[in-house]
Scaffold this motif. Sequence first.
Motif, PDB file in Angstrom:
ATOM      1  N   VAL A  21      35.543  34.463  43.632  1.00  0.00           N
ATOM      2  CA  VAL A  21      36.595  35.106  42.709  1.00  0.00           C
ATOM      3  C   VAL A  21      37.177  36.530  42.646  1.00  0.00           C
ATOM      4  O   VAL A  21      36.046  37.079  42.303  1.00  0.00           O
ATOM      5  CB  VAL A  21      36.488  34.123  41.682  1.00  0.00           C
ATOM      6  CG1 VAL A  21      37.384  34.551  40.632  1.00  0.00           C
ATOM      7  CG2 VAL A  21      36.316  32.980  41.147  1.00  0.00           C
ATOM      8  N   VAL A  22      38.342  37.010  43.342  1.00  0.00           N
ATOM      9  CA  VAL A  22      38.445  38.349  43.027  1.00  0.00           C
ATOM     10  C   VAL A  22      39.373  39.125  42.639  1.00  0.00           C
ATOM     11  O   VAL A  22      40.294  38.214  41.989  1.00  0.00           O
ATOM     12  CB  VAL A  22      39.195  38.505  44.504  1.00  0.00           C
ATOM     13  CG1 VAL A  22      39.014  40.572  45.138  1.00  0.00           C
ATOM     14  CG2 VAL A  22      37.783  38.480  46.021  1.00  0.00           C
ATOM     15  N   VAL A  23      39.086  40.041  41.398  1.00  0.00           N
ATOM     16  CA  VAL A  23      39.070  40.335  40.411  1.00  0.00           C
ATOM     17  C   VAL A  23      39.833  41.445  40.468  1.00  0.00           C
ATOM     18  O   VAL A  23      38.726  42.790  41.072  1.00  0.00           O
ATOM     19  CB  VAL A  23      38.838  40.362  39.491  1.00  0.00           C
ATOM     20  CG1 VAL A  23      39.081  40.971  37.471  1.00  0.00           C
ATOM     21  CG2 VAL A  23      38.046  38.712  38.879  1.00  0.00           C
ATOM     22  N   ARG A  24      41.162  42.351  40.075  1.00  0.00           N
ATOM     23  CA  ARG A  24      41.334  43.605  40.475  1.00  0.00           C
ATOM     24  C   ARG A  24      42.499  44.081  39.137  1.00  0.00           C
ATOM     25  O   ARG A  24      42.886  43.186  39.285  1.00  0.00           O
ATOM     26  CB  ARG A  24      41.990  43.933  41.951  1.00  0.00           C
ATOM     27  CG  ARG A  24      41.517  43.221  43.221  1.00  0.00           C
ATOM     28  CD  ARG A  24      42.166  43.238  45.054  1.00  0.00           C
ATOM     29  NE  ARG A  24      42.479  44.878  44.891  1.00  0.00           N
ATOM     30  CZ  ARG A  24      42.902  44.990  46.429  1.00  0.00           C
ATOM     31  NH1 ARG A  24      43.438  43.532  46.629  1.00  0.00           N
ATOM     32  NH2 ARG A  24      43.418  46.133  46.015  1.00  0.00           N
ATOM     33  N   ARG A  25      42.855  45.064  39.334  1.00  0.00           N
ATOM     34  CA  ARG A  25      43.128  45.518  38.302  1.00  0.00           C
ATOM     35  C   ARG A  25      44.776  47.074  39.735  1.00  0.00           C
ATOM     36  O   ARG A  25      44.388  47.182  40.238  1.00  0.00           O
ATOM     37  CB  ARG A  25      43.029  46.327  37.318  1.00  0.00           C
ATOM     38  CG  ARG A  25      43.973  47.220  36.205  1.00  0.00           C
ATOM     39  CD  ARG A  25      43.619  48.359  35.440  1.00  0.00           C
ATOM     40  NE  ARG A  25      42.756  46.940  34.496  1.00  0.00           N
ATOM     41  CZ  ARG A  25      42.634  46.496  33.841  1.00  0.00           C
ATOM     42  NH1 ARG A  25      43.511  46.148  33.147  1.00  0.00           N
ATOM     43  NH2 ARG A  25      41.104  46.410  33.380  1.00  0.00           N
ATOM     44  N   ASP A  26      45.866  46.183  39.584  1.00  0.00           N
ATOM     45  CA  ASP A  26      47.094  46.776  40.151  1.00  0.00           C
ATOM     46  C   ASP A  26      46.216  46.558  41.991  1.00  0.00           C
ATOM     47  O   ASP A  26      46.016  45.619  42.379  1.00  0.00           O
ATOM     48  CB  ASP A  26      47.011  48.101  39.992  1.00  0.00           C
ATOM     49  CG  ASP A  26      47.377  48.898  38.403  1.00  0.00           C
ATOM     50  OD1 ASP A  26      47.689  47.693  37.851  1.00  0.00           O
ATOM     51  OD2 ASP A  26      46.799  50.011  38.016  1.00  0.00           O
ATOM     52  N   ASP A  27      46.789  47.399  42.386  1.00  0.00           N
ATOM     53  CA  ASP A  27      46.297  47.499  44.687  1.00  0.00           C
ATOM     54  C   ASP A  27      44.829  48.616  43.883  1.00  0.00           C
ATOM     55  O   ASP A  27      44.541  48.370  45.462  1.00  0.00           O
ATOM     56  CB  ASP A  27      47.238  48.230  44.623  1.00  0.00           C
ATOM     57  CG  ASP A  27      48.416  47.735  44.729  1.00  0.00           C
ATOM     58  OD1 ASP A  27      48.203  46.328  44.151  1.00  0.00           O
ATOM     59  OD2 ASP A  27      49.732  48.329  44.879  1.00  0.00           O
ATOM     60  N   ASP A  28      44.282  48.578  43.325  1.00  0.00           N
ATOM     61  CA  ASP A  28      43.246  49.290  43.600  1.00  0.00           C
ATOM     62  C   ASP A  28      41.818  47.858  44.386  1.00  0.00           C
ATOM     63  O   ASP A  28      42.080  47.400  44.237  1.00  0.00           O
ATOM     64  CB  ASP A  28      42.587  50.211  41.913  1.00  0.00           C
ATOM     65  CG  ASP A  28      41.414  50.997  41.997  1.00  0.00           C
ATOM     66  OD1 ASP A  28      40.996  51.750  43.618  1.00  0.00           O
ATOM     67  OD2 ASP A  28      41.180  51.931  41.682  1.00  0.00           O
ATOM     68  N   GLY A  29      40.343  48.714  44.225  1.00  0.00           N
ATOM     69  CA  GLY A  29      39.222  48.000  44.427  1.00  0.00           C
ATOM     70  C   GLY A  29      39.518  47.189  43.037  1.00  0.00           C
ATOM     71  O   GLY A  29      40.222  46.959  42.096  1.00  0.00           O
ATOM     72  N   GLY A  30      37.836  46.325  43.036  1.00  0.00           N
ATOM     73  CA  GLY A  30      37.482  45.383  42.356  1.00  0.00           C
ATOM     74  C   GLY A  30      36.054  44.726  41.904  1.00  0.00           C
ATOM     75  O   GLY A  30      35.159  45.495  42.904  1.00  0.00           O
TER      76      GLY A  30
END
Length: 710
Positions: A21-30
């Motif tokens: 389950v991958v959680v990111r904000r915008d196109d940054d890492g996360g």
Amino acid sequence: MQARQGGLTIAIRFGGGAVWVVVRRDDDGGIALRFPVFGHDATARVLPREDHEIAAIEWRSGVGRATLRLSGDPIGLEQLRARYDFTSSVDLRIGRLPRDLIVFDQDWQPARDGFSLEAQQRKMNTGLLYLKLGRPALGAVLYVQNLSSLNPYFNATGSKPENAVRCDWPELGYAPPLDPETGQAMLARGKPLALYDTILAIRAYPQCEEGDSAWQFLDMIGAIYPWLSPPQAEFRDWPARARATVQDLLHAPEARIEHFGHTYFHPYTASEYPDVMVQLAIAAAVDDWARWQGLRHPLVREILAGLEAFHDRSLGTLRRYLPNVGKDKNPNAVDSWYLYHPMLNLANLALAGHEDARTLFLDTIEYGIRAARHFSYRWPILYDLRDFSVIQAVAEADRRGQTDVGGIYAWVMLQAFELTLERRYVDEAMRAIDAARGMRFELNYQANLTAWGAVACIRLWRITERKDYLKQSYVYLASFFHNSQIWQSDIGLARHWRNFLGVTCLQDAPYMAAYECFDSFAAFERYLDYGGPDLIPSVRLLLNEYCRHALDRAWFYYPDALPEEGVAHKDIRNGFINRALNFPLEDLYPDGQPAGQVGQEIYGCGAAMIYATRAFRRIEGAPFLVWSDVFVRALHQIDASTLSLRIDGPAGSEARVVLVPVAGALPAALGARLASADGRIVAFHAQDGRLEARVPADTSLLLTWRQGVD
């Protein structure tokens, strides 16, 4: 599969023998949560979603079937819950699994820049991490593993979740614990088990200053609290327990001993030398109990009469032991907190009108101030009363001194201010609290000292109108709840008692302790009173919940409330356990060890009296006591059979109000309504010889009754 939750993008992927389950904000890492896939032939399918679910996926392989259900906050807050259940189709042995949380950068590599860890699980306390992520720019992250959901796994595998959530860079989070004897876990065929119940709260604007970081931590815990499976807190008859306790104090030979023509109380059943903290803890509680009944109790006078034997007039202080203490004790050694806690209860007695207590308090307070100044308000573990020479500087567990003694010292100074109105005591309290700044989540040494430190801070805020003291109270509370168990253990014998929202007595202790439990309860009753509506909602929630569950949980410190096998029978550190006595056991363990290994506390016998006098309200002429699982404020008797009262608690929650009959009598007729614009009628229902109702918290209630028995 991809979805949105607030400003977050969430993707679910398969790869590397795991579901991610991958959680990111915008196109940054996360960050990514990793859940194991057992078997190389796994196939996945999408399941229908239930309320508030973001995704539901099932996979099957030759070794079993698993489901991942990912849910979010219904109003879009950046909060997620991932529940992962597995049913094996064979008897499957597993070894150590990697931790389930990964922090990554734009290039999908472990990201260390901008990472800071504020708090992590301590032993069997809440399985949490509290961290800040500047790069990737995710913000503040609270990770919690809901250990309540995982009890079947712990019992099935013979494991326990001690330090199960850690930061072992680059792996963070939870790894399912294993059987300590085999180093493996057996997942039996056909038995469904929750392997993970992972909760994330994320805030885009991380607070970094000490007080702000503390309130954000508390606010995030409050936000996810409903997901942490709080059990139903039960009603307990504390007045009956208090009456029985006083009788045992008066008549049990295991409790009392005579020296110098006076009666003193052992700390444990027929064990240990009488000390001053024990005498004053009992006297203050009995005095509260007597005043609650409109009386003065002779036992209080009896205890106060013997205090002079502890008074060292040459030093101007109270010694821990009597002059005839055995040679196995150092009569000049004192724990730093042990100097001030007797003064706290001495001040309580003075404020209640005992002039001899006032005189002794004012005769000894200057020594307490000299000690504080000598140590620059940063106390060691143990020192010599005569010259302040340090006997033990730091605790082995964390190489720190008694970090929260400044909190209880500040509270004692504010009690002195209340008694004398001398401003210098307020100045002393401020110096002590100011000296503790910067400790952040390392502030807690002993739970009740931390609780009184929070009360001192909020009282200073009311006196000085300096808001930084309100924020500093949140630092004390954050450290307190960092050491709490926001989960209910059913591991082994622990299924017979409650530990939910219990707090380990010391920062490195394996158990909850009776005295620290009720002393913190008493402190938080004061804190909520001083704070009122100005507290942030999450703080009102957590403190009310702590107190609500303490009223239930503390019942299980008493040996007669536990099964025979749940109580220690040998290798008891202090004295012995008499199940017929109404004195609590010192220790309850979340990992299922037998309770009472430290001993049966006579010094903790005030528990029943504190719970009774704070949770039960007496009304003159009424045939009942009013009990509520949140505090009752502003109680006013309008006439002989009409009562107005304010129910405390956080808005939006519910309070349980119970009318407990006095001498078996209940009102023949009862009317109740909310004192609000709609004037909603409240229905009370008979339950186990009591009348009970559920009402909104943070509201007012009008009660009318007619005397007699149906």
